[in-house]
Design a protein around this motif. Structure first.
Motif, PDB file in Angstrom:
ATOM      1  N   LEU A 197       4.044   4.947 -18.298  1.00  0.00           N
ATOM      2  CA  LEU A 197       5.488   4.742 -18.276  1.00  0.00           C
ATOM      3  C   LEU A 197       6.083   5.683 -17.237  1.00  0.00           C
ATOM      4  CD1 LEU A 197       8.347   3.972 -19.464  1.00  0.00           C
ATOM      5  CD2 LEU A 197       7.962   5.788 -21.144  1.00  0.00           C
ATOM      6  N   HIS A 198       6.952   5.143 -16.379  1.00  0.00           N
ATOM      7  CA  HIS A 198       7.604   5.954 -15.351  1.00  0.00           C
ATOM      8  C   HIS A 198       9.111   5.795 -15.479  1.00  0.00           C
ATOM      9  CE1 HIS A 198       9.121   6.237 -10.989  1.00  0.00           C
ATOM     10  NE2 HIS A 198       8.928   7.476 -11.419  1.00  0.00           N
TER      11      HIS A 198
ATOM     12  N   TYR B 174      -8.231  -6.306  -6.598  1.00  0.00           N
ATOM     13  CA  TYR B 174      -7.565  -5.373  -7.510  1.00  0.00           C
ATOM     14  C   TYR B 174      -6.282  -4.840  -6.889  1.00  0.00           C
ATOM     15  CZ  TYR B 174      -7.221  -2.126 -11.418  1.00  0.00           C
ATOM     16  OH  TYR B 174      -6.800  -1.466 -12.546  1.00  0.00           O
ATOM     17  N   ASP B 175      -6.233  -4.814  -5.575  1.00  0.00           N
ATOM     18  CA  ASP B 175      -5.033  -4.338  -4.894  1.00  0.00           C
ATOM     19  C   ASP B 175      -3.831  -5.226  -5.208  1.00  0.00           C
ATOM     20  OD1 ASP B 175      -3.507  -3.879  -1.857  1.00  0.00           O
ATOM     21  OD2 ASP B 175      -4.258  -2.172  -2.994  1.00  0.00           O
ATOM     22  N   VAL B 176      -4.075  -6.512  -5.444  1.00  0.00           N
ATOM     23  CA  VAL B 176      -2.990  -7.422  -5.819  1.00  0.00           C
ATOM     24  C   VAL B 176      -2.373  -6.982  -7.149  1.00  0.00           C
ATOM     25  CG1 VAL B 176      -2.437  -9.788  -6.485  1.00  0.00           C
ATOM     26  CG2 VAL B 176      -3.982  -9.367  -4.565  1.00  0.00           C
ATOM     27  N   LEU B 177      -3.230  -6.562  -8.099  1.00  0.00           N
ATOM     28  CA  LEU B 177      -2.732  -6.078  -9.382  1.00  0.00           C
ATOM     29  C   LEU B 177      -1.935  -4.787  -9.197  1.00  0.00           C
ATOM     30  CD1 LEU B 177      -5.803  -6.663 -11.726  1.00  0.00           C
ATOM     31  CD2 LEU B 177      -3.857  -8.164 -11.304  1.00  0.00           C
ATOM     32  N   LEU B 178      -2.400  -3.916  -8.316  1.00  0.00           N
ATOM     33  CA  LEU B 178      -1.704  -2.661  -8.061  1.00  0.00           C
ATOM     34  C   LEU B 178      -0.329  -2.904  -7.435  1.00  0.00           C
ATOM     35  CD1 LEU B 178      -4.636  -0.431  -6.734  1.00  0.00           C
ATOM     36  CD2 LEU B 178      -3.491  -0.269  -8.959  1.00  0.00           C
ATOM     37  N   GLN B 179      -0.251  -3.888  -6.556  1.00  0.00           N
ATOM     38  CA  GLN B 179       1.040  -4.215  -5.955  1.00  0.00           C
ATOM     39  C   GLN B 179       2.026  -4.693  -7.013  1.00  0.00           C
ATOM     40  OE1 GLN B 179       0.580  -6.894  -2.583  1.00  0.00           O
ATOM     41  NE2 GLN B 179      -1.310  -5.860  -1.985  1.00  0.00           N
ATOM     42  N   SER B 180       1.555  -5.533  -7.932  1.00  0.00           N
ATOM     43  CA  SER B 180       2.403  -6.017  -9.006  1.00  0.00           C
ATOM     44  C   SER B 180       2.835  -4.872  -9.917  1.00  0.00           C
ATOM     45  CB  SER B 180       1.655  -7.080  -9.821  1.00  0.00           C
ATOM     46  OG  SER B 180       2.430  -7.512 -10.912  1.00  0.00           O
ATOM     47  N   GLU B 181       1.896  -3.956 -10.196  1.00  0.00           N
ATOM     48  CA  GLU B 181       2.209  -2.818 -11.059  1.00  0.00           C
ATOM     49  C   GLU B 181       3.204  -1.880 -10.391  1.00  0.00           C
ATOM     50  OE1 GLU B 181       1.451  -0.615 -14.743  1.00  0.00           O
ATOM     51  OE2 GLU B 181       1.464  -2.684 -14.022  1.00  0.00           O
ATOM     52  N   SER B 182       3.136  -1.751  -9.073  1.00  0.00           N
ATOM     53  CA  SER B 182       4.067  -0.871  -8.371  1.00  0.00           C
ATOM     54  C   SER B 182       5.507  -1.347  -8.545  1.00  0.00           C
ATOM     55  CB  SER B 182       3.711  -0.786  -6.877  1.00  0.00           C
ATOM     56  OG  SER B 182       4.032  -1.987  -6.195  1.00  0.00           O
ATOM     57  N   ARG B 183       5.695  -2.650  -8.588  1.00  0.00           N
ATOM     58  CA  ARG B 183       7.053  -3.186  -8.797  1.00  0.00           C
ATOM     59  C   ARG B 183       7.524  -2.899 -10.223  1.00  0.00           C
ATOM     60  NH1 ARG B 183       4.696  -7.193  -5.486  1.00  0.00           N
ATOM     61  NH2 ARG B 183       4.071  -8.469  -7.275  1.00  0.00           N
ATOM     62  N   ARG B 184       6.639  -3.029 -11.190  1.00  0.00           N
ATOM     63  CA  ARG B 184       7.016  -2.753 -12.570  1.00  0.00           C
ATOM     64  C   ARG B 184       7.339  -1.278 -12.767  1.00  0.00           C
ATOM     65  NH1 ARG B 184       5.335  -0.969 -17.334  1.00  0.00           N
ATOM     66  NH2 ARG B 184       3.387  -0.157 -16.474  1.00  0.00           N
ATOM     67  N   LEU B 185       6.590  -0.414 -12.080  1.00  0.00           N
ATOM     68  CA  LEU B 185       6.765   1.025 -12.224  1.00  0.00           C
ATOM     69  C   LEU B 185       7.880   1.580 -11.348  1.00  0.00           C
ATOM     70  CD1 LEU B 185       2.993   2.058 -12.205  1.00  0.00           C
ATOM     71  CD2 LEU B 185       4.561   2.233 -14.155  1.00  0.00           C
ATOM     72  N   ALA B 186       8.404   0.773 -10.434  1.00  0.00           N
ATOM     73  CA  ALA B 186       9.425   1.224  -9.477  1.00  0.00           C
ATOM     74  C   ALA B 186       8.889   2.375  -8.634  1.00  0.00           C
ATOM     75  CB  ALA B 186      10.711   1.634 -10.192  1.00  0.00           C
ATOM     76  N   LEU B 187       7.669   2.190  -8.119  1.00  0.00           N
ATOM     77  CA  LEU B 187       7.032   3.181  -7.253  1.00  0.00           C
ATOM     78  C   LEU B 187       6.469   2.479  -6.019  1.00  0.00           C
ATOM     79  CD1 LEU B 187       5.051   5.366  -9.831  1.00  0.00           C
ATOM     80  CD2 LEU B 187       6.890   6.173  -8.332  1.00  0.00           C
ATOM     81  N   ASP B 188       6.373   3.221  -4.939  1.00  0.00           N
ATOM     82  CA  ASP B 188       5.827   2.696  -3.692  1.00  0.00           C
ATOM     83  C   ASP B 188       4.374   2.252  -3.894  1.00  0.00           C
ATOM     84  OD1 ASP B 188       6.104   2.584  -0.567  1.00  0.00           O
ATOM     85  OD2 ASP B 188       4.194   3.605  -0.967  1.00  0.00           O
ATOM     86  N   GLU B 189       3.982   1.165  -3.239  1.00  0.00           N
ATOM     87  CA  GLU B 189       2.624   0.623  -3.388  1.00  0.00           C
ATOM     88  C   GLU B 189       1.555   1.640  -3.020  1.00  0.00           C
ATOM     89  OE1 GLU B 189       2.102  -3.027  -1.302  1.00  0.00           O
ATOM     90  OE2 GLU B 189       3.794  -4.021  -2.293  1.00  0.00           O
ATOM     91  N   ASP B 190       1.767   2.387  -1.960  1.00  0.00           N
ATOM     92  CA  ASP B 190       0.768   3.372  -1.546  1.00  0.00           C
ATOM     93  C   ASP B 190       0.607   4.472  -2.588  1.00  0.00           C
ATOM     94  OD1 ASP B 190       0.204   2.044   0.809  1.00  0.00           O
ATOM     95  OD2 ASP B 190       1.658   3.189   1.989  1.00  0.00           O
ATOM     96  N   VAL B 191       1.702   4.858  -3.225  1.00  0.00           N
ATOM     97  CA  VAL B 191       1.636   5.884  -4.265  1.00  0.00           C
ATOM     98  C   VAL B 191       0.845   5.376  -5.461  1.00  0.00           C
ATOM     99  CG1 VAL B 191       2.988   7.296  -5.862  1.00  0.00           C
ATOM    100  CG2 VAL B 191       3.819   6.895  -3.544  1.00  0.00           C
ATOM    101  N   VAL B 192       1.135   4.146  -5.876  1.00  0.00           N
ATOM    102  CA  VAL B 192       0.429   3.560  -7.018  1.00  0.00           C
ATOM    103  C   VAL B 192      -1.057   3.423  -6.697  1.00  0.00           C
ATOM    104  CG1 VAL B 192       0.182   1.464  -8.409  1.00  0.00           C
ATOM    105  CG2 VAL B 192       2.444   2.391  -7.931  1.00  0.00           C
ATOM    106  N   ARG B 193      -1.358   3.034  -5.480  1.00  0.00           N
ATOM    107  CA  ARG B 193      -2.760   2.915  -5.061  1.00  0.00           C
ATOM    108  C   ARG B 193      -3.455   4.266  -5.136  1.00  0.00           C
ATOM    109  NH1 ARG B 193      -1.511   0.689  -0.590  1.00  0.00           N
ATOM    110  NH2 ARG B 193      -1.405  -1.440  -1.391  1.00  0.00           N
ATOM    111  N   GLU B 194      -2.761   5.295  -4.682  1.00  0.00           N
ATOM    112  CA  GLU B 194      -3.350   6.637  -4.719  1.00  0.00           C
ATOM    113  C   GLU B 194      -3.527   7.128  -6.146  1.00  0.00           C
ATOM    114  OE1 GLU B 194      -2.569  11.073  -2.752  1.00  0.00           O
ATOM    115  OE2 GLU B 194      -1.316   9.363  -2.187  1.00  0.00           O
ATOM    116  N   LEU B 195      -2.569   6.844  -7.019  1.00  0.00           N
ATOM    117  CA  LEU B 195      -2.669   7.261  -8.417  1.00  0.00           C
ATOM    118  C   LEU B 195      -3.836   6.563  -9.121  1.00  0.00           C
ATOM    119  CD1 LEU B 195       1.099   7.273  -9.452  1.00  0.00           C
ATOM    120  CD2 LEU B 195      -0.357   9.262  -9.003  1.00  0.00           C
TER     121      LEU B 195
ATOM    122  N   SER C  81       8.968  11.154  -5.230  1.00  0.00           N
ATOM    123  CA  SER C  81       9.149  10.461  -6.505  1.00  0.00           C
ATOM    124  C   SER C  81       8.837  11.401  -7.660  1.00  0.00           C
ATOM    125  CB  SER C  81       8.230   9.234  -6.578  1.00  0.00           C
ATOM    126  OG  SER C  81       8.497   8.320  -5.539  1.00  0.00           O
ATOM    127  N   GLY C  82       9.073  12.687  -7.437  1.00  0.00           N
ATOM    128  CA  GLY C  82       8.748  13.685  -8.443  1.00  0.00           C
ATOM    129  C   GLY C  82       9.519  13.495  -9.742  1.00  0.00           C
TER     130      GLY C  82
END
Length: 351
Positions: free
Chosen positions: A131-132, A207-228, A277-278
């Protein structure tokens, strides 16, 4: 628009289809919700269960649905109080843990929402990963940073259900309680190989497609979500000896002690901070050790919400006083400023 809100976060109730835990978290939770949450007035109210709320893993889809209902039927007062919270405007959040990963199944999360809030199912939200709340907090169970419990392709659970996802090493060992040591060791070896393969798939385009979708749900940049998603990684060379140590200690009735914020928490918080995004608070669970501390080299503060079940492993007040139930509370002002920390609720004396 006002950002004022109050967040209560707790974890590891491990509610089962029976009620044999001596600490009886299912009987204590309704009092907490009524006296702490429903009695509060003013800002938005959010209750977050930071994983392992239910004993709900390793089942088929139909079994998961039936088991969830049987757990709620066993804990009728908890069930009704959660319904009351949702009906009175409290937003309920369930972060998936390694013991209730089945909640990530779309059908199971929809069933939970329908059971707890039939009139307004949106009052119940399931978070497969974390949760973010921008600028305020991140809450994740924490098993993704623990090789023995990590599920590399976690987001595939939320799309396809858990069928086909391989068991982590320690879970593979426990999945064969009646097998010989050799057969159980073989299960661990196969789990390690499957986890290594899954880690490679996490880095694939699919799997990157799932991460892109999750980044929108989390309201975070795609690269950040990928790194996390790649922040912690399963490695057999470190997981096997750790698994063996855990097995030996468990047989002796002991556990691996740690009374400090995990390094992964700092890496997670610093990754967010580096991308502007701290958050003020990083909240996790999983270890059953309630703890609050600063994180190194960043402004985020760490809280582990411990456990409400009888398997208390920390050295906090809940170790000596089993009527002390840990939770985190975070207040957000209309201007977005935060305050809060680790708290303990006492059924007879209040918090």
């Amino acid at each position: 628009m006002s950002r004022a809100a109050r967040w209560w976060l707790l974890s590891d109730l491990h509610l089962d289809a029976s009620d044999d835990d001596p600490r009886r978290p299912g009987r204590e939770l309704p009092g907490f919700l009524r006296r702490e949450v429903l009695a509060a007035r003013g800002p938005e109210r959010h209750v977050v269960f930071v994983g392992d709320t239910f004993e709900l893993t390793g089942f088929s889809e139909d079994e998961s649905l039936a088991r969830l209902k049987s757990i709620l039927d066993q804990h009728v007062d908890t069930f009704r109080t959660l319904q009351e919270c949702a009906a009175l405007g409290v937003q309920l959040h369930f972060v998936c843990g390694n013991h209730d990963v089945e909640l990530a199944r779309p059908s199971v999360s929809a069933s939970l929402a329908e059971l707890l809030s039939p009139v307004e199912p949106g009052r119940v939200r399931v978070h497969p990963w974390f949760l973010h709340v921008p600028g305020v907090l991140v809450a994740e169970h924490g098993h993704q940073h623990h090789a023995l419990h990590r599920i590399p392709e976690l987001l595939r659970t939320a799309v396809n259900g858990t069928d086909g996802l391989d068991l982590p090493p320690l879970a593979a060992w426990h999945a064969q309680p009646s097998g010989s040591r050799l057969s159980r060791a073989g299960a661990v070896a196969r789990a390690c190989l499957a986890s290594e393969r899954a880690e490679r798939r996490v880095r694939s385009d699919a799997y990157d497609v799932l991460l892109q979708s999750e980044s929108r749900r989390l309201a975070l940049d795609e690269d950040v979500v990928r790194e996390l998603a790649r922040l912690s990684r399963f490695r057999t060379v470190s997981a096997v000896p750790h698994t063996a140590t855990r097995i030996v200690l468990a047989a002796a009735g002991r556990s691996i002690a740690s009374e400090q914020a995990p390094a992964a928490a700092g890496r997670f918080a610093r990754t967010l901070e580096a991308s502007r995004s701290g958050v003020a608070w990083y909240i996790s669970a999983h270890t059953h050790r309630a703890l609050e501390s600063p994180l190194e080299d960043c402004s985020t503060r760490y809280i582990n919400t411990g456990t409400w079940c009888s398997d208390v492993r920390g050295r906090g007040p809940d170790q000596s006083d089993r009527q002390a139930f840990p939770y985190a509370m975070v207040d957000v002002t209309p201007a977005g400023e935060t305050s809060g920390g680790l708290r303990y609720w006492h059924p007879t004396a209040g918090s």
